[in-house]
Scaffold this motif. Structure first.
Motif, PDB file in Angstrom:
ATOM      1  N   GLU A 448      20.424  11.020  11.558  1.00 36.63           N
ATOM      2  CA  GLU A 448      21.150  11.130  10.141  1.00 36.63           C
ATOM      3  C   GLU A 448      20.096  11.028   9.230  1.00 36.63           C
ATOM      4  O   GLU A 448      19.775  11.937   8.293  1.00 36.63           O
ATOM      5  N   VAL A 449      19.405   9.900   9.130  1.00 38.74           N
ATOM      6  CA  VAL A 449      18.266   9.523   8.278  1.00 38.74           C
ATOM      7  C   VAL A 449      17.038  10.437   8.286  1.00 38.74           C
ATOM      8  O   VAL A 449      16.288  10.753   7.272  1.00 38.74           O
ATOM      9  N   TYR A 456      25.982   9.704  12.508  1.00 42.69           N
ATOM     10  CA  TYR A 456      26.501   8.294  12.098  1.00 42.69           C
ATOM     11  C   TYR A 456      27.826   8.226  11.137  1.00 42.69           C
ATOM     12  O   TYR A 456      28.837   7.564  11.451  1.00 42.69           O
ATOM     13  N   SER A 457      27.679   9.139  10.256  1.00 39.88           N
ATOM     14  CA  SER A 457      28.648   9.162   9.142  1.00 39.88           C
ATOM     15  C   SER A 457      29.806   9.617   9.882  1.00 39.88           C
ATOM     16  O   SER A 457      31.075   9.296   9.530  1.00 39.88           O
ATOM     17  N   GLN A 458      29.945  10.505  10.525  1.00 36.52           N
ATOM     18  CA  GLN A 458      31.020  11.364  11.298  1.00 36.52           C
ATOM     19  C   GLN A 458      31.638  10.587  12.506  1.00 36.52           C
ATOM     20  O   GLN A 458      33.009  10.305  12.595  1.00 36.52           O
ATOM     21  N   ARG A 459      30.883   9.662  13.226  1.00 37.65           N
ATOM     22  CA  ARG A 459      31.310   8.882  14.236  1.00 37.65           C
ATOM     23  C   ARG A 459      31.721   7.570  13.881  1.00 37.65           C
ATOM     24  O   ARG A 459      32.434   6.750  14.500  1.00 37.65           O
ATOM     25  N   ARG A 465      29.323   1.153   6.745  1.00 41.10           N
ATOM     26  CA  ARG A 465      29.398   0.487   8.234  1.00 41.10           C
ATOM     27  C   ARG A 465      28.035  -0.138   8.618  1.00 41.10           C
ATOM     28  O   ARG A 465      28.087  -1.063   9.334  1.00 41.10           O
ATOM     29  N   MET A 466      27.125   0.460   8.627  1.00 37.43           N
ATOM     30  CA  MET A 466      25.707   0.082   8.637  1.00 37.43           C
ATOM     31  C   MET A 466      25.529  -1.405   8.105  1.00 37.43           C
ATOM     32  O   MET A 466      24.916  -2.257   8.709  1.00 37.43           O
ATOM     33  N   ILE A 467      25.660  -1.223   6.967  1.00 39.91           N
ATOM     34  CA  ILE A 467      25.349  -2.628   5.886  1.00 39.91           C
ATOM     35  C   ILE A 467      26.256  -3.776   6.496  1.00 39.91           C
ATOM     36  O   ILE A 467      25.800  -4.959   6.715  1.00 39.91           O
ATOM     37  N   SER A 468      27.524  -3.535   7.037  1.00 38.18           N
ATOM     38  CA  SER A 468      28.419  -4.366   7.309  1.00 38.18           C
ATOM     39  C   SER A 468      27.740  -5.193   8.824  1.00 38.18           C
ATOM     40  O   SER A 468      28.084  -6.244   8.860  1.00 38.18           O
ATOM     41  N   GLN A 469      26.870  -4.516   9.444  1.00 38.74           N
ATOM     42  CA  GLN A 469      26.459  -5.085  10.530  1.00 38.74           C
ATOM     43  C   GLN A 469      25.332  -6.264  10.177  1.00 38.74           C
ATOM     44  O   GLN A 469      25.071  -6.827  11.258  1.00 38.74           O
TER      45      GLN A 469
END
Length: 641
Positions: A448-449, A456-459, A465-469
């Motif tokens: 996606e990037v 990633y956005s769809q799944r 979500r990425m930041i939360s990791q």
């Protein structure tokens, strides 16, 4: 295509749709070969609808509408031809005089309605009697229905008709993994889950209907879909006598035996490129088991798309070691074969399992798409020698496309986490609790990037979500640096492009992204909310094609000379136009078309002239007026070769 059918709510209609019984042709033929009343009635119904659609489409086409002309040609080549040629419909039934109502010109909505009627009849006929000719015509009608846009179909009973079509398609697709029927000297007829999950070489969904006819002669102008070209080229689907012999070679390793059948190899080069110390191109023996670690060897065997490579334990094929547990899917590889995964069945025109070379994998296979394989229907790597190519995309390449799409990025992330992170003292503790699908998550993010689909956005949920990791992970500079080093090494091992332009953009994102990850992982960090997934691009718009390579042989040696035509001399491409374009001009446009090929330049001449006049081409400064005038004269003179 199913999304188009579901707009009027046919999901509810499935409950009341008629139940169809799957019958093979042999079940319908009594002794002597006479057609049964069931099949005769189905064929008559198909002929009746086809006659009406054909007459109305011809009338509309006669009005000069380009869409109608295109759709009418598709109808003739992909529906009428197999039905008449296969004896399903008598040609005389289609040429009876039309009534005035049939000669009336129609609009696109009514055309979609007629095509819906035709698709319903053919799908129900194919569900009752899966003759290859009927399946091929059904696939052509479904493709036509997509072109005409099924959602615009008119009529009070449109919902009921959609429900009938979906019910028939459910029957045709009711094979656990999917099925590919190899028709006689014709296309692959594919149905089932593997079809609806069909992807291109970048890993992007193609969204086909549940039944498709796939080109295997290599000549279709609508690749990968069959447009009937095999009937014009005299394509033969026969296996050739000069094929590589069907022989299984075994090579003992420490924990298992490596098996190899050169007669099944499609020459994807994944083994020789990924592990050249074990799989040695041009050397004998081809396999040197002592040249690599067991896990690397098994990884290379699992990556073999044709099934030529395998493994044995105690004299029996070790499917658990080499067959991945994948969802059924068909990949249309770039300039190469169809790659089947997930256990899709391959059968002949009579429905019998297609004979497979010894040692084959029932989980995956590669089917010829260029029409030149010596081992049809399986790929023998002949596409390399036949110079088989897909149409070149018209847009500038994204980093995602240049990298090789999701499959290439997934190869990279799997190598990274499975091979390198697991053994690294700094990173192994950080990822000790990662989910089993973590490589897929990171590959989706990078896709996606780098300008690909929003995987990633769809799944997984997008940027938040990425930041939360990373929140509260207290990542260190040492971990960040090691992460980049090992991911770049994995990219090398996975065969990602190594040109300076791509690697500059790739490394630039890794530096940028990992530094933000470290920042967000610190104590008390408060990342901004609502941020989109970043989209990365080439560094300063420097694409690989914009720079002539310094490597020997990278540029043609016959650089054309510039020759100015006399005032009364006709302007020709070879004599006067080709030389106007420098190697760097050619390189900058090579991804779209070739400035040294007359046909390519003639097709895009008006657009090129506009850019030459406004100074946007070439990129390093406008042409002198006299050169622009020569190009304009060439267009006015009829774009001579």
């Amino acid at each position: 295509m199913l999304k188009l059918l579901e707009r009027d709510g046919p999901i509810a209609g499935r409950a009341v749709a008629p139940t169809l019984t799957v019958l093979r042709r042999n079940d319908l033929e009594p002794p002597g070969g006479a057609m049964s009343p069931v099949t005769e009635a189905a064929d008559a119904a198909v002929a009746s609808v086809l006659r009406r659609v054909r007459a109305r489409m011809r009338a509309w086409s006669a009005s000069g509408d380009e869409r109608a002309t295109s759709w009418s040609a598709w109808l003739e080549r992909t529906v009428v031809r197999p039905l008449v040629g296969g004896g399903v419909v008598d040609a005389a039934r289609l040429d009876v005089p039309e009534v005035p109502e049939q000669r009336r010109m129609v609009g696109s909505a009514e055309a979609a309605g007629m095509c819906l009627d035709l698709a319903v009849e053919l799908a129900e006929a194919a569900a009752r009697d899966a003759r290859p000719e009927v399946l091929e015509a059904c696939a052509g009608a479904l493709r036509l229905l997509t072109l005409t846009d099924a959602s615009t179909a008119t009529g009070d009973d449109s919902s009921a008709r959609r429900a009938r079509l979906l019910a028939a398609l459910d029957v045709l697709a009711a094979v656990p993994a999917g099925r590919v029927t190899v028709s006689h000297d014709g296309p692959y007829l594919a149905a089932g889950p593997g079809v609806t999950a069909m992807v291109d070489w970048l890993g992007q969904r193609l969204d086909p209907p549940p039944v498709v006819a796939l080109c295997r002669c290599g000549a279709s102008a609508a690749k990968p879909w069959c447009d009937g070209s095999h009937a014009d080229t005299g394509f033969s689907g026969a296996t050739r006598d000069d094929r590589v012999p069907d022989r299984l070679d075994t090579y003992p390793a420490r924990q298992f035996e490596i098996t190899d059948n050169r007669g099944l190899c499609a020459h994807s080069a994944r083994c020789t490129d990924g592990l050249p110390t074990v799989f040695r191109a041009g050397e004998e023996p081809f396999v040197a088991p002592a040249g690599g670690r067991a896990d690397d060897i098994l990884r290379a065997v699992q990556a073999c798309p044709s099934g030529a490579l395998g493994a044995m334990l105690e004299g029996r094929r070790a499917a658990a070691l080499v067959d991945s547990d994948r969802e059924p899917s068909i990949e249309v590889s770039r300039d190469g074969p169809y790659r089947l995964t997930g256990g899709i069945a391959v059968v002949d025109a009579e429905g019998r399992p297609e004979p497979r070379p010894v040692g084959y994998s029932p989980e995956h296979a590669s089917l010829c798409r260029c029409g030149h394989s010596t081992n049809k229907p399986f790929c023998s790597g002949a596409h390399w020698h036949a110079d088989f190519h897909d149409p070149v995309p018209g847009d500038d390449p994204t980093l995602f496309a240049w990298a090789g799409g999701y499959p290439a990025l997934l190869r990279t992330t799997r190598l990274f986490y499975e091979r390198h992170v697991a053994d690294d003292d700094l990173l192994a503790p950080l990822f000790a609790r990662m989910e089993p699908d973590h490589p897929e998550r990171v590959a989706s993010w990078l896709s996606e990037v780098f300008g690909g689909p929003e995987l990633y956005s769809q799944r997984y949920g997008g940027y938040a979500r990425m930041i939360s990791q990373h929140i509260g992970k207290h990542l260190t500079e040492a971990q960040r640096s090691r992460w980049i080093t090992l991911l770049v090494r994995s990219a090398d091992e996975a065969g990602l492009p190594s040109d300076p332009e791509f690697r500059a953009a790739f490394a630039g994102y890794l530096e940028w992204g990992t530094r933000i990850a470290v920042e967000n992982s610190t104590e008390g960090a408060a990342p901004p909310e609502g941020m989109p997934v970043p989209r990365w691009w080439w560094v300063c718009d420097a694409t690989p094609a914009a720079r002539p390579s310094a490597l020997p042989g990278a540029e043609p040696q016959d650089v054309p000379e510039v020759s100015t035509p006399a005032d009364d001399e006709p302007v020709g491409f070879a004599a006067h136009v080709r030389g106007l374009f420098r190697p760097r001009d050619r390189g900058s446009m090579r991804f779209v078309f070739d400035l040294w090929e007359c046909d390519d330049v003639a097709e895009h001449a008006d657009e090129i002239l506009g850019r030459l006049r406004d100074g946007s081409m070439p990129c390093d400064g406008p042409w002198p007026e006299d050169r622009v005038a020569v190009f304009a004269r060439w267009i006015d003179d009829g774009r001579r070769p």
